[in-house]
Scaffold this motif. Structure first.
Motif, PDB file in Angstrom:
ATOM      1  N   PHE A  59      36.083  39.624  36.339  1.00 56.51           N
ATOM      2  CA  PHE A  59      35.884  41.033  36.012  1.00 56.51           C
ATOM      3  C   PHE A  59      36.686  41.914  36.970  1.00 56.51           C
ATOM      4  CE2 PHE A  59      32.003  38.599  35.213  1.00 56.51           C
ATOM      5  CZ  PHE A  59      31.780  38.829  33.862  1.00 56.51           C
ATOM      6  N   ASN A  60      37.580  42.696  36.434  1.00 55.84           N
ATOM      7  CA  ASN A  60      38.322  43.671  37.221  1.00 55.84           C
ATOM      8  C   ASN A  60      38.942  43.027  38.464  1.00 55.84           C
ATOM      9  OD1 ASN A  60      39.342  46.261  37.747  1.00 55.84           O
ATOM     10  ND2 ASN A  60      37.558  46.832  38.990  1.00 55.84           N
ATOM     11  N   GLY A  63      41.170  45.060  40.954  1.00 55.15           N
ATOM     12  CA  GLY A  63      41.298  46.403  40.404  1.00 55.15           C
ATOM     13  C   GLY A  63      42.132  46.514  39.155  1.00 55.15           C
ATOM     14  N   THR A  64      42.443  45.383  38.526  1.00 54.37           N
ATOM     15  CA  THR A  64      43.303  45.411  37.337  1.00 54.37           C
ATOM     16  C   THR A  64      42.545  45.707  36.056  1.00 54.37           C
ATOM     17  OG1 THR A  64      43.026  43.028  36.949  1.00 54.37           O
ATOM     18  CG2 THR A  64      44.841  43.725  38.404  1.00 54.37           C
ATOM     19  N   GLY A  65      41.219  45.599  36.108  1.00 51.69           N
ATOM     20  CA  GLY A  65      40.430  45.760  34.894  1.00 51.69           C
ATOM     21  C   GLY A  65      40.448  44.514  34.008  1.00 51.69           C
ATOM     22  N   GLN A  66      41.114  43.474  34.452  1.00 51.04           N
ATOM     23  CA  GLN A  66      41.247  42.229  33.683  1.00 51.04           C
ATOM     24  C   GLN A  66      40.782  41.049  34.533  1.00 51.04           C
ATOM     25  OE1 GLN A  66      42.308  42.417  30.499  1.00 51.04           O
ATOM     26  NE2 GLN A  66      42.581  44.630  30.716  1.00 51.04           N
TER      27      GLN A  66
END
Length: 324
Positions: free
Chosen positions: A204-205, A208-211
Motif C-alpha cells: 500500500f502506497n 509514497g507512490t500510491g501503488q
C-alpha cells in the motif's frame, strides 16, 4: 581391538582434547545414539506443527550471529540476567525453544551431562532441513554452551527483513560470511511463514507512490492485500514465505525471486545486485547446486565463534546456565 583402531582412537582423543570440532565427537563412546534421538525429537514435533523446521532454522541463525554460536539464544531471563529472547528481532518472532528443551531432556536420559544444547540445536537444524525434503550433510560437533547472552548485540547485529541488502551483507561479512552465503542461507525462506508487518508496507502506497512495490508481482500483491489488509490488526497475520511449496525444502524460493514473487523486500532485493542475481538464477535452475551451497554455508554458520575444549559448559537445561 586391532592396532589401527587403537591408533585412530588415540588420534581422536587428542583431537577432542585440543577443542576442535569433530564429526564423531560423541559417536564412539559418550553418546552414540545422539543423531537418532535428535531426529526423532524433530520428527515428533513436526507431527503436531508443520512450522517446526522453519522455527528451528531461525533459532539456529539467530544464535550464530550473536556472541558466536554458543546457545545464548536459548537462555531465559532471570532476576539478575537478561537473555536474548526478548530482543526486538526475537520477541514474538522466533519459537521452537520447547522442541530443543524436549530433545535435550531425551538426550540427558541417554547421555547425562554430555551433549551441549548448542550441538543439539545444530543437529536439530540439519534434521529440520532433511525431514522437510532438503539436503543432508555431516555436522561437526564438540561445541560447548556459553555462560552469557548479549541482548544489545541481538538488537543490533541480527539481519532484519527490513534491512537493505547492503546492510544484510555487511552483517554477514562481520561474522565471516560472504555474498554466496547470504544467497544460499536466504534459501531457508523456502519454508516457513512471515507476519504481515514484515512486508505489508510493500502493498500500500509504497514509498509514497500510491501503488504497491513495483518489484512485487501484481497478482501476488493483489492476493496479499486480501491476506494482509491495511489495518493494524492484520500485522500479526501469517503468510507463506514460499506459497508454492510452503513446507517443502526445495528451490522454489529462487524461482519466486526470478518471477518477482519474493515476499520480503530483503529477499527480492537479491535480484537487484548482479552477482547475487546470478547466483539466484543458478539456484532456480539447479536445485542440487543450491543444496550443496546451503550445506556448505550452514557448516560455516555453525562454526562462528564456537566455544570448545574446557571453556563454557554443557548445560543441564538449555534455558539456564548450570550454577543458577
Amino acid at each position: 581391538m586391532n592396532q589401527k583402531c587403537i591408533i585412530f582412537l588415540v588420534f581422536l582423543s587428542l583431537h577432542l582434547a585440543n577443542g576442535q570440532l569433530n564429526y564423531y565427537y560423541y559417536y564412539y563412546s559418550s553418546c552414540p545414539n545422539l543423531q537418532m534421538i535428535v531426529k526423532y525429537g524433530v520428527w515428533d514435533a513436526m507431527k503436531n506443527d508443520s512450522r517446526v523446521p522453519a522455527s528451528i532454522l531461525r533459532l539456529h541463525f539467530h544464535d550464530c550471529f550473536v556472541n558466536g554460536y554458543d546457545g545464548s539464544v536459548l537462555l531465559d531471563d532471570t532476576a539478575t540476567f537478561k537473555g536474548e529472547k526478548n530482543a526486538g528481532p526475537n520477541r514474538n518472532s522466533i519459537s521452537g525453544y520447547e522442541v530443543i528443551d524436549n530433545i535435550k531432556a531425551d538426550v540427558e536420559q541417554a547421555c547425562p551431562w554430555t551433549v551441549s544444547c548448542v550441538d543439539i540445536l545444530t543437529l536439530a537444524a540439519q534434521e529440520a532441513v532433511v525431514l522437510s525434503g532438503g539436503p543432508n550433510w555431516m555436522v561437526p560437533l564438540g561445541r560447548r554452551d556459553g555462560l552469557t547472552a548479549n541482548l544489545k548485540s541481538a538488537n543490533t547485529d541480527l539481519p532484519s527483513p527490513l534491512d537493505p541488502l547492503a546492510t544484510i551483507t555487511a552483517k554477514f561479512a562481520a561474522v565471516g560470511l560472504n555474498l554466496r552465503d547470504v544467497v544460499a542461507l536466504s534459501g531457508a525462506h523456502t519454508i516457513g511463514l512471515a507476519q504481515c508487518f514484515t512486508f505489508k508496507y510493500r502493498l500500500f502506497n509504497f514509498k509514497g507512490t500510491g501503488q504497491h512495490d513495483p518489484n512485487l508481482d501484481t497478482s501476488l500483491a493483489t492476493s496479499l492485500k486480501t491476506a494482509c489488509p491495511n489495518v493494524d490488526k492484520s500485522n500479526t497475520n501469517l503468510n507463506s514465505l514460499d506459497m508454492v511449496t510452503t513446507y517443502t525444502f526445495d528451490n522454489a524460493y529462487y524461482k519466486n525471486l526470478v518471477n518477482n514473487a519474493g515476499l520480503l523486500e530483503s529477499d527480492q532485493a537479491l535480484m537487484s545486485d548482479p552477482q547475487a542475481a546470478s547466483i539466484v538464477n543458478d539456484y532456480s535452475m539447479y536445485q542440487y547446486l543450491f543444496y550443496n551451497d546451503f550445506a556448505t554455508s550452514m557448516t560455516k554458520l555453525g562454526n562462528i565463534g564456537v566455544i570448545t575444549g574446557l571453556n563454557g559448559e554443557v548445560r543441564k537445561k538449555c534455558g539456564v546456565i548450570n550454577h543458577y
